[in-house]
Design an enzyme around this catalytic site. Sequence first.
Site, PDB file in Angstrom:
ATOM      1  N   PRO A 148      16.504 -38.368 -15.142  1.00 55.37           N
ATOM      2  CA  PRO A 148      17.286 -37.135 -14.984  1.00 55.37           C
ATOM      3  C   PRO A 148      17.754 -36.924 -13.542  1.00 55.37           C
ATOM      4  O   PRO A 148      18.677 -36.157 -13.292  1.00 55.37           O
ATOM      5  CB  PRO A 148      16.305 -36.033 -15.393  1.00 55.37           C
ATOM      6  CG  PRO A 148      15.260 -36.711 -16.201  1.00 55.37           C
ATOM      7  CD  PRO A 148      15.144 -38.095 -15.641  1.00 55.37           C
ATOM      8  N   GLU A 164       5.572 -37.755 -18.199  1.00 56.09           N
ATOM      9  CA  GLU A 164       5.995 -36.856 -17.123  1.00 56.09           C
ATOM     10  C   GLU A 164       7.001 -37.509 -16.180  1.00 56.09           C
ATOM     11  O   GLU A 164       7.774 -36.844 -15.523  1.00 56.09           O
ATOM     12  CB  GLU A 164       4.772 -36.384 -16.319  1.00 56.09           C
ATOM     13  CG  GLU A 164       5.074 -35.355 -15.249  1.00 56.09           C
ATOM     14  CD  GLU A 164       5.642 -34.046 -15.798  1.00 56.09           C
ATOM     15  OE1 GLU A 164       6.297 -33.322 -15.033  1.00 56.09           O
ATOM     16  OE2 GLU A 164       5.439 -33.760 -16.994  1.00 56.09           O
ATOM     17  N   ARG A 185      31.211 -52.169 -25.682  1.00 51.92           N
ATOM     18  CA  ARG A 185      32.573 -52.084 -26.209  1.00 51.92           C
ATOM     19  C   ARG A 185      33.632 -52.463 -25.173  1.00 51.92           C
ATOM     20  O   ARG A 185      34.788 -52.718 -25.515  1.00 51.92           O
ATOM     21  CB  ARG A 185      32.847 -50.670 -26.753  1.00 51.92           C
ATOM     22  CG  ARG A 185      32.822 -49.580 -25.695  1.00 51.92           C
ATOM     23  CD  ARG A 185      32.860 -48.196 -26.308  1.00 51.92           C
ATOM     24  NE  ARG A 185      34.068 -47.978 -27.080  1.00 51.92           N
ATOM     25  CZ  ARG A 185      35.223 -47.601 -26.557  1.00 51.92           C
ATOM     26  NH1 ARG A 185      35.331 -47.425 -25.259  1.00 51.92           N
ATOM     27  NH2 ARG A 185      36.270 -47.399 -27.325  1.00 51.92           N
ATOM     28  N   ASP A 228      41.235 -44.771 -23.820  1.00 54.92           N
ATOM     29  CA  ASP A 228      40.102 -43.877 -24.055  1.00 54.92           C
ATOM     30  C   ASP A 228      40.223 -42.583 -23.262  1.00 54.92           C
ATOM     31  O   ASP A 228      40.907 -42.515 -22.244  1.00 54.92           O
ATOM     32  CB  ASP A 228      38.791 -44.554 -23.635  1.00 54.92           C
ATOM     33  CG  ASP A 228      38.330 -45.583 -24.656  1.00 54.92           C
ATOM     34  OD1 ASP A 228      38.763 -45.480 -25.808  1.00 54.92           O
ATOM     35  OD2 ASP A 228      37.550 -46.463 -24.286  1.00 54.92           O
TER      36      ASP A 228
END
Length: 396
Positions: free
Chosen positions: A86, A113, A150, A164
């Site tokens: 994160p 954690e 991809r 895209d």
Amino acid sequence: MKIDILTLFPDMFKGFKEESIIKKAIDNKKVDINAINFRDFAKNKHKKVDDTPYGGGAGMVLMCQPIFDAVEKIKTEKSKVILLSPQGKKYDQKMAYDLSKEEHLIMICGHYEGFDERIKSICDCEISIGDYVLTGGEIPAMVLCDSITRLIPGVIEEESHLKDSFNDDLLDYPTYTKPRNYKGMEVPEVLLSGDHKKIDEWRCEKRLKVTKEKRPDLFKKKMKLEKNGVKEHNKIYIDDIKNIKVKKIKEVIETGEYKLIKNDDIKAITILDAKKITGYKLKNKKSDGHVNRLLIVKPSFAKAVVLKNARKKINMLKYKFNMLLDSDDDTDSSVLGEAEMLKSFIITAYARYLGQESLDMIIKNINMIVNEFVKNKSLRNTLKSSNKEQITSRSR
């Protein structure tokens, strides 16, 4: 490409690897994805991989030893080690393109954690897929694998990902399929007109509108680039090259993915990738202040240039064949050799820009020209031989 995923839950990747485009890419040997349980590298009696944090606190922290040993076991000089966290840099399409060019990726999935901070010392980068917390790094690893795979040449058609969302900092335009009218909702008339210029204009307008409404942050960034005079690369057409004037740019204009640089030595504006110079060099014979060298990094533009050059070479080949058919010269091995050399050149030099479908079409076109020439040459020789026999017969 090879992707190794270090995880405590390798079974989570079984279904992911056995469906859709990922499965096809693996079957076609475009990518090799391995889920490796780093618990297997634990040296303690109970195969423990986590422990309580120093200084106290809730949860358990992943230990250095199993992960260090796992990375050391599989890492090579061509490996890039990614920590899914994160705290990492937020993942985007440009990062996906950059990672798709790597030969070997090692992704480390966290759990519990978090990681012992020292694990970061063996990683090349940290990546986050968003500002939220998951139970582990397995889902982010799947996100990266899918978005990267991809983009590998030959996995999907190149045009599919060139248009895209997020390319050029814009979202994609709306798309429709049959029926034309569904519950009173009709397909926009312009898409049924067959006028490709108007369709392209409509799509461009819609991309801007959709981006402004749904992602004002991206729209603001796009407008800032336009204000700085940076022209969209996918709007630079071949015929425009001769009209691009050399401008006095005193400093480098940072545009994120690209830089515009004034080079006094060659009197040209050179478009460079911020990290790595890649692309296709186009030279202009003129030296009267027009651009005489352009480094193209936009895939769609590079493809257009390469297609134009390929067509020129094919037309020259056709011209030589036609000249040979109209002459009395029976030596055709030289020009047939040129055809083979042209195919070899296109495959070697142009394949990376064209995509498999366009490449196959060009090679097929050359083969058709060669076959037509051989057929006509054979017919001409047959007629020639027949005429000689008739003349000989009359002379008797």
